[in-house]
Design a protein around this motif. Structure first.
Motif, short mmCIF file in Angstrom:
data_model
loop_
_atom_site.label_atom_id
_atom_site.label_comp_id
_atom_site.label_asym_id
_atom_site.label_seq_id
_atom_site.Cartn_x
_atom_site.Cartn_y
_atom_site.Cartn_z
N CYS A 244 0.84 -1.20 0.00
CA CYS A 244 0.00 0.00 0.00
C CYS A 244 0.87 1.24 0.00
N ILE B 165 2.47 -2.05 7.03
CA ILE B 165 2.07 -1.71 5.67
C ILE B 165 1.59 -0.27 5.62
N GLY B 166 1.69 0.33 4.43
CA GLY B 166 1.21 1.69 4.25
C GLY B 166 2.18 2.77 4.68
N MET C 114 -1.47 -13.81 11.12
CA MET C 114 -1.98 -13.85 9.75
C MET C 114 -1.45 -15.02 8.95
N SER D 251 -2.34 -12.46 3.67
CA SER D 251 -1.68 -11.17 3.70
C SER D 251 -1.15 -10.72 2.35
N GLU E 69 1.10 -16.18 17.20
CA GLU E 69 0.91 -15.13 18.21
C GLU E 69 0.08 -15.64 19.38
N TYR F 228 -3.10 -13.99 22.33
CA TYR F 228 -3.42 -13.71 20.93
C TYR F 228 -4.19 -12.40 20.83
N VAL F 229 -5.17 -12.25 21.71
CA VAL F 229 -5.97 -11.03 21.69
C VAL F 229 -5.10 -9.82 22.06
N ARG F 230 -4.30 -9.98 23.11
CA ARG F 230 -3.48 -8.85 23.56
C ARG F 230 -2.54 -8.39 22.44
N ASN G 43 -2.66 -8.81 19.26
CA ASN G 43 -3.28 -8.27 18.05
C ASN G 43 -4.14 -7.05 18.30
N ALA G 44 -4.50 -6.82 19.56
CA ALA G 44 -5.20 -5.58 19.87
C ALA G 44 -4.21 -4.43 19.99
N GLU G 45 -2.95 -4.78 20.22
CA GLU G 45 -1.95 -3.73 20.46
C GLU G 45 -1.04 -3.48 19.27
N TYR G 46 -0.83 -4.51 18.44
CA TYR G 46 0.15 -4.38 17.35
C TYR G 46 -0.50 -3.73 16.14
N ARG G 47 0.13 -2.73 15.62
CA ARG G 47 -0.33 -2.14 14.38
C ARG G 47 0.42 -2.75 13.22
N THR G 48 -0.30 -3.49 12.35
CA THR G 48 0.39 -4.07 11.19
C THR G 48 0.79 -2.97 10.24
#
Lengths: 405, 405
Positions: free
Chosen positions: A84, A119-120, A184, A229, A278, A396-398, A400-405
């Motif tokens: 992106c 990404i981005g 992912m 991904s 994760e 897993y939740v922690r 992925n709730a905190e990590y910005r891909t």
């Protein structure tokens, strides 16, 4: 015969060297760039993400592979996926390849590019080009493990291995590999980078066929969270540095031996990715037998592997046959519920569609371990498949709730 | 004109009464059986789970509906799903229907049966039959809310509503409903029971058509964890107790009004299920526009709704456009990444495939609320769909690691 080498890695095969560098792309105080170089032109085959949104390096490599040249090097950065990022991203991917070609005086179109990370975000091309010069200046056969560490993102451990394959004529070839990938992860090439090297001589068409077969029973048989991904790439390269004769037919004795080695490396790396999923606390091997055919067995097994309800039950060490049976039921595979047999950790819990009595406490203890098996027999035919997944935990939740891909 | 009734419920329409009982099937000190009875024969339409593993009551009801009789009552128990219970389970489902027929002196084949709860446990038929007698002895128009409470399992709240529909000729019909369902909710009729009642006169074929249309934009447009189940059933019954003329054509003005009321009830119940999703902290409305057609828009929207990575990001109030874009990319919908526009909570974060700069702290605050919207415009056509989901939280893992289905 396939033997895992103690401390084997991606530069264990003859004629392969690696270098690393700390470019400061995203992480401080760690290497984030790996350069893998062959002393000889290498035939290559690659498989890419099926996601419609493809990162710039994937687009670059797809065009490169379409031309069919031999490769000499792979450059991989972590911290920025170059996805992106528009036309600037395409230019950045090409600049990375060119920087390697210049630094090592390689022919054009001989360098493969991989990126992983956020990404981005625009690529810091200058930093990366400087890093490429550093990495190119200290290439070594010993840097395979360092290369595997340099490409990590949310991975907690580097992933690498190598095998020696003794061919029927007594000659030995070596196959090595490294991979990264934590979240992912799902079949069809999810966010995962993997590079496999060998010193065998393998014509491109045979290598491509071997890769696609091996992919099905390794990277395409794992699921962590079902997402796919933008950057996923699996590359295999054969530089012929071994004196063994060429592998021209996968179904010949030599070809079968080579393929067995390739599968061993790919499965080892795929399992390492699952084990490092994760927040994963358990490694789960799911085998479905007795399906109408292998394809339906795999669909059923992967549906079990993807089910968040199954995965949370496994975290809880709960032999929840109901959730597994439900997953089989909605998988689309042909199923007669009255014939299904299910076991957790070798303990039979369902027979002919009816639950068997078991001691809940003993079952919990049986499953409260790092490695679990689920076996399902559909009782319909000879179809069989094995896939691997991990559980869904609080972490897993922690993560992925905190990590910005 | 469709108006929600204050405190409307499943027995708000004329000619409907309910009774409840505490059978002690699994829970102590609470009602676990609901009996819903029409004073007049009611036309009926139903949709069942697509799971190949179907519970005994589903098998009973599928055979019942195939016969096309009008219905007089529905009996629903919570605590035991009567699934994976073999031929004893089939006998138990039939015994429940017969007990209602006898208690209320109803004709054979006029009672619909639903069960929800643990699977693989034999049904305590005697307890349930005693409960049916109790429930049948105190039927009342006021017991709709109590019925909705009696069918709860992991639900934290009862789910019911009713609407008044003013037809073009000025007459008013009423549509009521109740539902249960928390985990394992996904389109194609996941673990969810829902009953919709009306006093309108609707021929069976028209009712069936209306139900299937309404289903698509309500229960089949929600996802909690993507799993589907053994017992899911949606039933609608029309008893004609209203003096309004029959609804014979859904596309007539009266038919459109009736359909709008049915959609309102079904969407309200579907949303209530999502809001009560296991561990849910946010209600998420996902709209995809600009797809090649409506079907592809829905595929893309449901893929976003199912992604564990998107759902954990939402728990973290993270406008993670990358995960949404990835999900669209692997959904199978036609997509040109360079045309995609994404917004979270009305804040545009991606335009023509490229991220826009935004204040991360402000974005987090914008999304750290109970109701979130995600809007994607694929920029390709007129296809559009809206679906609803919830986030994945620590509590989702806790509930599902501990609860034995």
């Amino acid at each position: 015969m396939v033997t895992f080498l103690a401390d084997g890695h991606v530069t264990s095969p003859r004629g392969w060297r690696a270098g690393v560098a700390a470019c400061g792309i995203k992480y401080a105080n760690r290497d984030d760039l790996a350069l893998l170089v062959s002393d000889y032109p290498a035939t290559a085959a690659a498989v890419f993400t099926t996601n419609a949104v493809k990162a710039a390096p994937v687009r670059y490599d797809m065009a490169l592979m379409a031309q069919g040249h031999d490769l000499r090097a792979v450059v991989i950065n972590a911290g920025n996926a170059n996805a992106c990022t528009g036309s600037d991203g395409d230019a950045a991917a090409a600049a990375m390849a060119q920087a390697v070609e210049q630094a090592l005086d390689l022919p054009p179109q001989s360098v493969f590019v991989m990126s992983t990370g956020t990404i981005g975000v625009p690529m810091p091309v200058e930093k990366i080009v400087r890093g490429i010069a550093v990495a190119a200046s200290h290439l070594s056969q010993d840097h395979g493990p360092a290369a595997a560490r340099a490409i990590m993102t949310t991975d907690t451990r580097p992933k690498y291995c190598a095998v020696a394959v003794t061919l029927p004529d007594g000659q030995v070839i070596t196959i090595g590999g490294m991979a990264k990938g934590a979240g992912m992860i799902h079949p069809n090439m999810a966010t995962m980078l993997a590079v496999v090297t060998t010193d065998a001589t393998v014509p491109r068409a045979v290598l491509d066929q071997a890769l696609r077969r091996a992919l099905e029973v390794s990277f395409n048989s794992i699921s962590i969270d079902g997402d796919t991904s933008t950057n996923d790439t699996l590359l295999v390269m054969a530089n012929g540095a071994s004196p063994a004769p060429p592998i021209t037919d996968l179904d010949s004795p030599a070809g079968s031996a080579f393929y067995a080695g390739l599968v061993a490396v790919c499965q080892h790396l795929a399992h390492a990715i699952v084990r490092d999923g994760e927040g994963a606390t358990r490694f789960v091997t799911i085998t479905v037998r007795g399906a109408v055919n292998d394809a339906e067995a795999k669909v059923a097994a992967m549906t079990i592997a993807r089910s968040p309800l199954v995965k949370t039950a496994l975290f809880g060490a709960d032999p929840n046959w109901g959730r597994v049976l439900c997953a089989i039921g909605y998988s689309g595979a042909t199923v007669d519920p009255d014939r299904v047999v299910l076991s957790f950790g070798g303990m039979r819990v369902l027979e002919n569609g009816l639950p068997l009595p078991f001691d809940e406490k003993a079952a919990h203890q049986l499953l409260d371990v790092p490695e679990i098996t689920i076996d399902a027999d559909l009782g319909l035919g000879d179809g069989q498949a094995t896939v691997w997944t991990c559980d869904f935990s609080y972490d897993y939740v922690r993560i992925n709730a905190e990590y910005r891909t």
